[in-house]
Design an enzyme around this catalytic site. Structure first.
Site, PDB file in Angstrom:
ATOM      1  N   ASP A   1     -10.295   3.074   1.713  1.00 22.92           N
ATOM      2  CA  ASP A   1     -10.444   2.370   3.005  1.00 22.92           C
ATOM      3  C   ASP A   1     -11.226   3.218   4.010  1.00 22.92           C
ATOM      4  OD1 ASP A   1      -9.146   0.014   2.309  1.00 22.92           O
ATOM      5  OD2 ASP A   1      -7.170   0.792   2.852  1.00 22.92           O
TER       6      ASP A   1
ATOM      7  N   LYS B   1       0.804  -1.231   0.000  1.00 19.47           N
ATOM      8  CA  LYS B   1       0.000   0.000   0.000  1.00 19.47           C
ATOM      9  C   LYS B   1       0.838   1.283   0.000  1.00 19.47           C
ATOM     10  CE  LYS B   1      -4.375  -1.606   1.850  1.00 19.47           C
ATOM     11  NZ  LYS B   1      -5.426  -1.410   2.856  1.00 19.47           N
TER      12      LYS B   1
END
Ligand code: ATR
Length: 284
Positions: free
Chosen positions: A106, A70
């Site tokens: 997210d 990420k």
């Protein structure tokens, strides 16, 4: 039907074989008549740049990025959304006019079950367990939802302090304090809180008998939100229900981040009845 116009999407991570994302997105493609297919790609860190170049060269519409990539993906992209920039983490890449743009959905996924269940955060006190990437996404979401005060609680105190520093300096949010997981003051802190979020991996299968904090600290005024979705009913949520607290499991966040990514790729908004069906399918 797969034909010459089918667009490719997928998830890049390691491990990735237990990911629910392929099921989730392929279900949405089918239900919403979008000609795409979503696959899981297990990519080791030393192969990340080749994988990204390959997906780019093949004209993939985009892809999700998960652990451990990420952050590592960022230098490989052409630009970042302001949110991905603020978080320093990307979970969704979109190919926009031939350029790879990093986004982060997210935090949107985290907020979705809270608003869907009328859990009000504005000006409230939230306690976040954990100080990794998941916790940062949670904290960012809370700030965007105008939370009043955040306590970050972590086993390793210095990681909580580093997260709090990022929040104060980069996100310009000052109402943040830190505690160690075993701090006696945790009980006092939970008395003024209305939301407790578990953003640690404690309780995750195969260690599903574990609970991140003592059951005795849980109070009925809390909404207890566990990001762990395997199992759906964690020991933390079971204990919270037993004291009369409201609970939210991790599946809502997983679906929320996926639906937000799906919309970025396709421009299609997922209707709420499809979200409900998806939830039913994945929890059965
Ligand atoms: P993620 O990207 O999911 O946030 P991570 O960055 O590895 O993953 O963070 C995992 C979090 O779970 C950390 O807050 C970690 O605490 P430490 O910083 O002390 O390592 C927490 N965690 C993992 N196992 C734990 C355990 N057995 N007890 C308490 N906290 C734990």
């Amino acid at each position: 039907m797969i034909d010459a116009k089918t667009t490719l999407l997928g998830i890049v991570g390691d491990p990735v074989e237990h990911s629910l994302s392929p099921q989730l997105h392929n279900y949405l493609f089918k239900r919403l008549n979008v000609n795409g297919r979503y696959l899981a790609f297990r990519v080791k860190p030393d192969a990340l740049s080749r994988a990204v170049a390959g997906l780019d060269a093949l004209g993939a519409t985009g892809f999700n990025v998960t652990v451990p990539h990420k952050q590592a993906i960022i230098p490989l992209l052409d630009s970042l959304s302001p949110e991905a920039q603020a978080l320093g983490a990307v979970n969704t890449v979109v190919r926009e006019r031939g350029r790879l743009v990093g986004h982060n959905t997210d935090w949107i996924g985290f907020l979705e079950p809270l608003s869907a269940n009328d859990v009000h955060i504005e000006a409230q006190h939230a306690v976040v367990l954990g100080a990794g990437g998941a916790a940062l996404g949670v904290v960012y979401g809370l700030i965007r939802a105008h939370v009043g005060h955040i306590s970050v609680v972590n086993r390793t105190l210095h990681k909580a302090q580093a997260l709090a520093q990022h929040v104060r300096q980069r996100l310009n949010f000052k109402q943040v304090e830190t505690l160690a997981l075993d701090d006696n003051a945790l009980g006092t802190v939970l008395r003024t809180a209305t939301l407790l979020v578990n953003a640690t991996s404690v309780g995750l299968w195969p260690h599903s008998d574990k609970i991140p904090i003592s059951r005795d600290l849980l109070l009925p005024q809390l909404t207890v939100y566990d990001l762990v979705y395997n199992p759906l009913e964690t020991q933390l949520l079971k204990a919270a229900r037993a004291v009369g607290a409201d609970t939210l499991d991790g599946l809502g966040m997983l679906i929320g981040q996926a639906v937000a990514a799906f919309s970025l790729w396709t421009g299609v908004d997922v209707p709420s009845d499809e979200v409900a069906k998806l939830r039913e399918r994945l929890s059965s």
